[in-house]
Design a protein around this motif. Structure first.
Motif, PDB file in Angstrom:
ATOM      1  N   VAL A  78       1.190  -1.234   0.015  1.00 32.16           N
ATOM      2  CA  VAL A  78      -0.051  -0.227   0.066  1.00 32.16           C
ATOM      3  C   VAL A  78       0.610   1.211  -0.169  1.00 32.16           C
ATOM      4  N   GLU A  79       1.778   1.523   0.565  1.00 35.07           N
ATOM      5  CA  GLU A  79       2.566   2.482   1.023  1.00 35.07           C
ATOM      6  C   GLU A  79       3.167   2.446  -0.372  1.00 35.07           C
ATOM      7  N   GLU A  80       4.214   1.425  -0.940  1.00 36.78           N
ATOM      8  CA  GLU A  80       4.651   2.009  -2.190  1.00 36.78           C
ATOM      9  C   GLU A  80       3.707   2.015  -3.729  1.00 36.78           C
ATOM     10  N   ALA A  81       2.485   2.062  -3.882  1.00 34.91           N
ATOM     11  CA  ALA A  81       1.392   2.235  -4.436  1.00 34.91           C
ATOM     12  C   ALA A  81       0.772   4.046  -4.125  1.00 34.91           C
ATOM     13  N   ASN A  82       0.441   3.731  -2.696  1.00 35.10           N
ATOM     14  CA  ASN A  82       0.122   5.149  -2.434  1.00 35.10           C
ATOM     15  C   ASN A  82       1.737   6.056  -3.259  1.00 35.10           C
ATOM     16  N   VAL A  83       2.985   6.161  -3.041  1.00 33.78           N
ATOM     17  CA  VAL A  83       3.800   7.228  -3.365  1.00 33.78           C
ATOM     18  C   VAL A  83       3.568   6.997  -4.778  1.00 33.78           C
ATOM     19  N   LEU A  84       3.821   5.744  -5.284  1.00 35.62           N
ATOM     20  CA  LEU A  84       3.726   6.114  -7.252  1.00 35.62           C
ATOM     21  C   LEU A  84       2.654   7.042  -7.453  1.00 35.62           C
ATOM     22  N   GLY A  85       1.517   6.996  -6.936  1.00 39.29           N
ATOM     23  CA  GLY A  85      -0.052   7.553  -7.150  1.00 39.29           C
ATOM     24  C   GLY A  85       0.651   9.252  -7.234  1.00 39.29           C
ATOM     25  N   LYS A  86       0.922   9.377  -5.727  1.00 35.53           N
ATOM     26  CA  LYS A  86       1.151  10.993  -5.513  1.00 35.53           C
ATOM     27  C   LYS A  86       2.235  11.565  -6.534  1.00 35.53           C
ATOM     28  N   MET A  87       3.353  10.211  -7.078  1.00 37.56           N
ATOM     29  CA  MET A  87       4.180  10.420  -8.238  1.00 37.56           C
ATOM     30  C   MET A  87       3.714  10.871 -10.080  1.00 37.56           C
ATOM     31  N   SER A  88       3.079  10.005 -10.168  1.00 35.47           N
ATOM     32  CA  SER A  88       2.431  10.545 -11.070  1.00 35.47           C
ATOM     33  C   SER A  88       2.590   8.976 -11.984  1.00 35.47           C
ATOM     34  N   GLY A  89       2.760   7.901 -11.129  1.00 31.33           N
ATOM     35  CA  GLY A  89       3.301   6.916 -11.736  1.00 31.33           C
ATOM     36  C   GLY A  89       5.034   6.644 -12.190  1.00 31.33           C
ATOM     37  N   ILE A  90       5.708   7.267 -11.678  1.00 31.62           N
ATOM     38  CA  ILE A  90       7.508   7.570 -11.434  1.00 31.62           C
ATOM     39  C   ILE A  90       7.778   6.723 -10.527  1.00 31.62           C
ATOM     40  N   GLY A  91       7.914   5.793 -10.545  1.00 29.66           N
ATOM     41  CA  GLY A  91       8.250   4.482  -9.472  1.00 29.66           C
ATOM     42  C   GLY A  91      10.437   4.928  -9.145  1.00 29.66           C
ATOM     43  N   ARG A  92      10.072   4.896  -8.393  1.00 27.93           N
ATOM     44  CA  ARG A  92      11.716   4.510  -7.360  1.00 27.93           C
ATOM     45  C   ARG A  92      12.650   2.784  -8.035  1.00 27.93           C
ATOM     46  N   TRP A  93      12.771   3.221  -9.831  1.00 32.31           N
ATOM     47  CA  TRP A  93      13.140   2.037  -9.943  1.00 32.31           C
ATOM     48  C   TRP A  93      14.182   2.570 -10.840  1.00 32.31           C
ATOM     49  N   GLU A  94      15.544   1.136 -11.032  1.00 32.45           N
ATOM     50  CA  GLU A  94      16.303   1.334 -11.052  1.00 32.45           C
ATOM     51  C   GLU A  94      16.566   2.227 -12.420  1.00 32.45           C
ATOM     52  N   GLY A  95      17.058   3.031 -13.179  1.00 28.34           N
ATOM     53  CA  GLY A  95      17.200   3.257 -14.309  1.00 28.34           C
ATOM     54  C   GLY A  95      16.070   4.989 -14.262  1.00 28.34           C
ATOM     55  N   THR A  96      14.860   4.633 -13.711  1.00 33.48           N
ATOM     56  CA  THR A  96      13.739   5.474 -13.659  1.00 33.48           C
ATOM     57  C   THR A  96      14.241   6.758 -12.766  1.00 33.48           C
ATOM     58  N   THR A  97      15.364   7.174 -11.079  1.00 27.07           N
ATOM     59  CA  THR A  97      15.570   7.713 -10.693  1.00 27.07           C
ATOM     60  C   THR A  97      16.817   7.977 -11.088  1.00 27.07           C
ATOM     61  N   GLN A  98      17.277   7.269 -11.694  1.00 31.14           N
ATOM     62  CA  GLN A  98      18.942   8.551 -12.339  1.00 31.14           C
ATOM     63  C   GLN A  98      17.932   9.717 -12.903  1.00 31.14           C
ATOM     64  N   LEU A  99      17.567   8.420 -14.775  1.00 30.92           N
ATOM     65  CA  LEU A  99      17.063   9.908 -14.996  1.00 30.92           C
ATOM     66  C   LEU A  99      15.823  10.932 -14.780  1.00 30.92           C
ATOM     67  N   LEU A 100      15.643  10.442 -13.751  1.00 33.88           N
ATOM     68  CA  LEU A 100      15.017  11.777 -13.494  1.00 33.88           C
ATOM     69  C   LEU A 100      15.382  12.854 -12.276  1.00 33.88           C
ATOM     70  N   ALA A 101      16.657  13.001 -12.301  1.00 33.20           N
ATOM     71  CA  ALA A 101      17.123  12.841 -10.714  1.00 33.20           C
ATOM     72  C   ALA A 101      18.204  14.167 -12.540  1.00 33.20           C
ATOM     73  N   TYR A 102      18.917  13.340 -13.549  1.00 40.38           N
ATOM     74  CA  TYR A 102      19.572  13.912 -14.810  1.00 40.38           C
ATOM     75  C   TYR A 102      18.701  15.090 -15.028  1.00 40.38           C
ATOM     76  N   ALA A 103      17.107  14.653 -16.108  1.00 32.18           N
ATOM     77  CA  ALA A 103      16.169  15.483 -16.042  1.00 32.18           C
ATOM     78  C   ALA A 103      16.442  16.887 -15.300  1.00 32.18           C
ATOM     79  N   LEU A 104      16.244  16.540 -13.926  1.00 26.25           N
ATOM     80  CA  LEU A 104      15.694  17.800 -13.384  1.00 26.25           C
ATOM     81  C   LEU A 104      16.978  18.778 -13.218  1.00 26.25           C
ATOM     82  N   GLU A 105      18.686  18.237 -12.507  1.00 25.87           N
ATOM     83  CA  GLU A 105      19.567  18.696 -13.699  1.00 25.87           C
ATOM     84  C   GLU A 105      19.988  19.250 -13.634  1.00 25.87           C
TER      85      GLU A 105
END
Length: 343
Positions: free
Chosen positions: A228-255
């Motif tokens: 439930v906790e993972e789903a709740n965070v995923l819902g608030k993040m519009s489906g952008i999960g803490r998955w390998e590759g995804t977290t790195q790309l999001l950080a790189y895109a922002l920075e």
């Protein structure tokens, strides 16, 4: 700046409800689970809804989002209103269905039904209703997260995830889903006519038949684990999960790439949708090529490296939320033992 102007309406609340079409009222009855009760009552549609809601005000926060509910209280309290361009017309439409107000987009005016305000103001402000509103909003985030993760899921499986955190019966959960579904832009409900099973499906699923066929091929395989906790965070993040590759790309895109949240998240989300819908790695790279044309060579290489990780570790819709890395690991657990006589 066009500021919203309030006008008090002394129309009886029943008449305000009656401004909904017969079709709209019937649909509300269906989604509130009271269609049969209305038919048995032999009452006029608006009259029946008026009496039903007066006896059960707790239904309203079950069907309205927190944003819509808070907008109603803001209007009732007479607080300064923002430019109507900042408020979704969908929010006003939701409030109109309950006869609380009527919104004129052209004139930027809102008619407030005084009888409805008198009937519900204090109960809606009360602790019990406010607590329910917050619970349902958190549950909505959880439902969103489940759909972002799986794409499509049997409703009983979704309920098993939900009930681990929320004290709600299946019939109440069904009422919550169907009650809000008309006002949501992310969920649909499908019925398997052969088994009478119901499935919740995300509107981000591009090919429902492909996903459903994938689930049928893996009928004996469990859905990937999701808390439930993972789903709740995923819902608030519009489906952008803490998955390998995804977290790195999001950080790189922002920075580095965009340096702003909106374009960075849209960029990452676009890639995730391609992957989750089952596109091959080559197809994903081909689709993203035009979006990274203006990037430097170093930036392009970084994006493509992240995409390769995302391709392996992102949950896939037709794999019941499992990722490709899990399937590789499962396959590699088995080794071939040569049989037969050797001369």
């Amino acid at each position: 700046m066009a500021i919203l102007t309030r006008i008090l309406s002394d129309l009886p609340w029943e008449q305000m409800l009656a401004q909904n079409s017969q079709e709209e009222l019937s649909l509300m009855y269906e989604r509130m689970g009271i269609a049969d009760a209305w038919k048995i009552s032999m009452q006029e549609p608006a009259k029946f809804l008026e009496e039903y809601l007066l006896e059960r005000p707790e239904i309203v926060p079950r069907m309205l989002s927190e944003e819509e509910f808070d907008l109603l209280l803001l209007i009732w309290d007479g607080h300064p209103m923002p430019d109507t361009g900042d408020i979704s017309r969908r929010n006003f439409k939701s409030l109109e269905k309950f006869g609380f107000l009527r919104y004129d987009h052209k004139e930027k005016t809102v008619q407030i039904n005084e009888e409805a305000k008198h009937n519900f103001y204090f109960s809606f402000k009360g602790r019990a209703i406010q607590k329910q509103k917050e619970m349902y909003q958190e549950m909505e985030y959880t439902v969103k997260g489940i759909l972002y993760f799986y794409g499509m899921i049997d409703l009983t499986e979704m309920y098993d995830i939900i009930k681990a955190q929320y004290d709600i019966s299946f019939s109440m959960f069904w009422s919550f889903l169907t009650g809000r579904m008309e006002l949501w832009s992310f969920l649909g409900i499908l019925k398997n006519t052969q088994t009478d099973e119901y499935y919740a499906v995300s509107y981000e699923v591009r090919d429902r038949k492909k996903v459903f066929a994938g689930h049928m091929r893996r009928e004996k395989q469990d859905y990937a684990a999701l808390s439930v906790e993972e789903a709740n965070v995923l819902g608030k993040m519009s489906g952008i999960g803490r998955w390998e590759g995804t977290t790195q790309l999001l950080a790189y895109a922002l920075e580095t790439l965009y340096k702003e949240m909106m374009p960075a998240t849209v960029f990452v989300k676009t890639i995730l949708i391609y992957i989750q819908n089952g596109d091959s790695l080559d197809v994903v790279k081909e689709k993203i090529d035009s979006k990274i044309n203006d990037f430097s060579q170093e930036e392009r290489e970084m994006v493509l490296d992240c995409i390769e990780d995302m391709y392996r570790y992102t949950p896939i819709y037709h794999l019941k939320g499992h990722n490709r890395y899990e399937l590789e690991e499962r396959t590699n657990r088995f080794s071939v033992i040569e049989g037969g006589r050797k001369d």
